[in-house]
Design a protein around this motif. Structure first.
Motif, mmCIF file in Angstrom:
data_model
loop_
_atom_site.group_PDB
_atom_site.id
_atom_site.type_symbol
_atom_site.label_atom_id
_atom_site.label_comp_id
_atom_site.label_asym_id
_atom_site.label_seq_id
_atom_site.Cartn_x
_atom_site.Cartn_y
_atom_site.Cartn_z
ATOM 1 N N THR A 41 0.846 -1.180 0.000
ATOM 2 C CA THR A 41 0.000 0.000 0.000
ATOM 3 C C THR A 41 0.888 1.239 0.000
ATOM 4 O O THR A 41 1.840 1.318 0.780
ATOM 5 N N ARG A 56 -11.495 8.586 -12.898
ATOM 6 C CA ARG A 56 -12.365 7.487 -13.327
ATOM 7 C C ARG A 56 -12.462 7.323 -14.841
ATOM 8 O O ARG A 56 -13.177 6.465 -15.314
ATOM 9 N N LEU A 96 -15.201 1.592 -9.248
ATOM 10 C CA LEU A 96 -14.191 1.007 -8.360
ATOM 11 C C LEU A 96 -13.082 1.992 -7.992
ATOM 12 O O LEU A 96 -12.231 1.674 -7.162
ATOM 13 N N PRO A 98 -11.998 6.012 -6.656
ATOM 14 C CA PRO A 98 -12.563 7.173 -5.958
ATOM 15 C C PRO A 98 -12.951 8.258 -6.955
ATOM 16 O O PRO A 98 -12.329 8.398 -8.006
ATOM 17 N N LEU A 106 -4.814 9.598 -1.622
ATOM 18 C CA LEU A 106 -5.362 8.273 -1.844
ATOM 19 C C LEU A 106 -4.449 7.192 -1.297
ATOM 20 O O LEU A 106 -3.226 7.342 -1.302
ATOM 21 N N SER A 144 -6.559 -2.085 -5.480
ATOM 22 C CA SER A 144 -7.670 -1.311 -4.947
ATOM 23 C C SER A 144 -7.181 0.091 -4.620
ATOM 24 O O SER A 144 -5.986 0.317 -4.446
ATOM 25 N N MET A 145 -8.130 1.008 -4.543
ATOM 26 C CA MET A 145 -7.788 2.397 -4.214
ATOM 27 C C MET A 145 -8.942 3.025 -3.458
ATOM 28 O O MET A 145 -10.099 2.800 -3.789
ATOM 29 N N LYS A 146 -8.583 3.799 -2.443
ATOM 30 C CA LYS A 146 -9.598 4.531 -1.692
ATOM 31 C C LYS A 146 -9.009 5.852 -1.217
ATOM 32 O O LYS A 146 -7.795 6.039 -1.182
ATOM 33 N N ARG A 147 -9.904 6.764 -0.885
ATOM 34 C CA ARG A 147 -9.452 8.053 -0.336
ATOM 35 C C ARG A 147 -8.825 7.813 1.017
ATOM 36 O O ARG A 147 -9.263 6.964 1.781
ATOM 37 N N ASN A 148 -7.783 8.581 1.309
ATOM 38 C CA ASN A 148 -7.165 8.515 2.632
ATOM 39 C C ASN A 148 -7.975 9.391 3.574
ATOM 40 O O ASN A 148 -8.258 10.534 3.268
ATOM 41 N N LYS A 149 -8.359 8.833 4.686
ATOM 42 C CA LYS A 149 -9.185 9.595 5.630
ATOM 43 C C LYS A 149 -8.351 10.393 6.571
ATOM 44 O O LYS A 149 -7.289 10.102 6.933
#
Length: 149
Positions: A41, A56, A96, A98, A106, A144-149
């Motif tokens: 990661t 996207r 899939l 953000p 991210l 996979s990828m997601k926003r960093n909180k």
């Protein structure tokens, strides 16, 4: 006392395991070969202003094919990293990925492999056609990828 000890232990384990998952640019650059065949990661940023493309969407062409890679910045660093993005991430309007319209921090989980580093979509009856570097290099493919909180 016992309860306090368990809470402390939980915090330490959580911090240690989270810290082990993130790989810094410096560590990756110094130890690329050791990451081959593994998922890691990394903390990256994507700025539409300098990329000129919403995350996207496929919006660049390599030859006549839409490219399936994007350039990111290691978060808080000046280094750039290219991540190959499998075409499934662009299906269904990129659900899939953000919804980054302006820029963002991210967390990208990537698979590290040794091969050419840029891919274009498969042509009918073929596998991925590879472009970019002709020599074997260390490459990253998005898991996979997601926003960093």
């Amino acid at each position: 006392m016992k309860k306090l000890f368990y809470m402390f232990l939980t915090v330490i384990i959580t911090q240690f395991s989270y810290g082990q998952k993130l790989v810094s640019m410096e560590d990756f650059e110094d130890n690329k070969e050791s990451y081959v065949g593994k998922q890691i990661t990394i903390w990256v940023s994507y700025e539409n202003r300098w990329n000129g493309c919403q995350l996207r969407k496929c919006c660049e062409k390599f030859g006549n094919d839409w490219v399936l890679w994007k350039d990111f910045r290691w978060f808080g660093e000046t280094g750039q990293v290219t991540i190959n993005i499998p075409d499934k991430f662009f299906d269904n309007d990129g659900v899939l990925l953000p919804n980054v319209t302006d820029g963002g921090s991210l967390l990208a989980t990537v698979y590290v492999y040794k091969a050419r580093n840029h891919r274009t979509p498969p042509r009918p009856g073929s596998t991925y056609s590879e472009g970019g570097s002709t020599s074997n290099v260390i490459s990253l493919e998005l898991v996979s990828m997601k926003r960093n909180k």
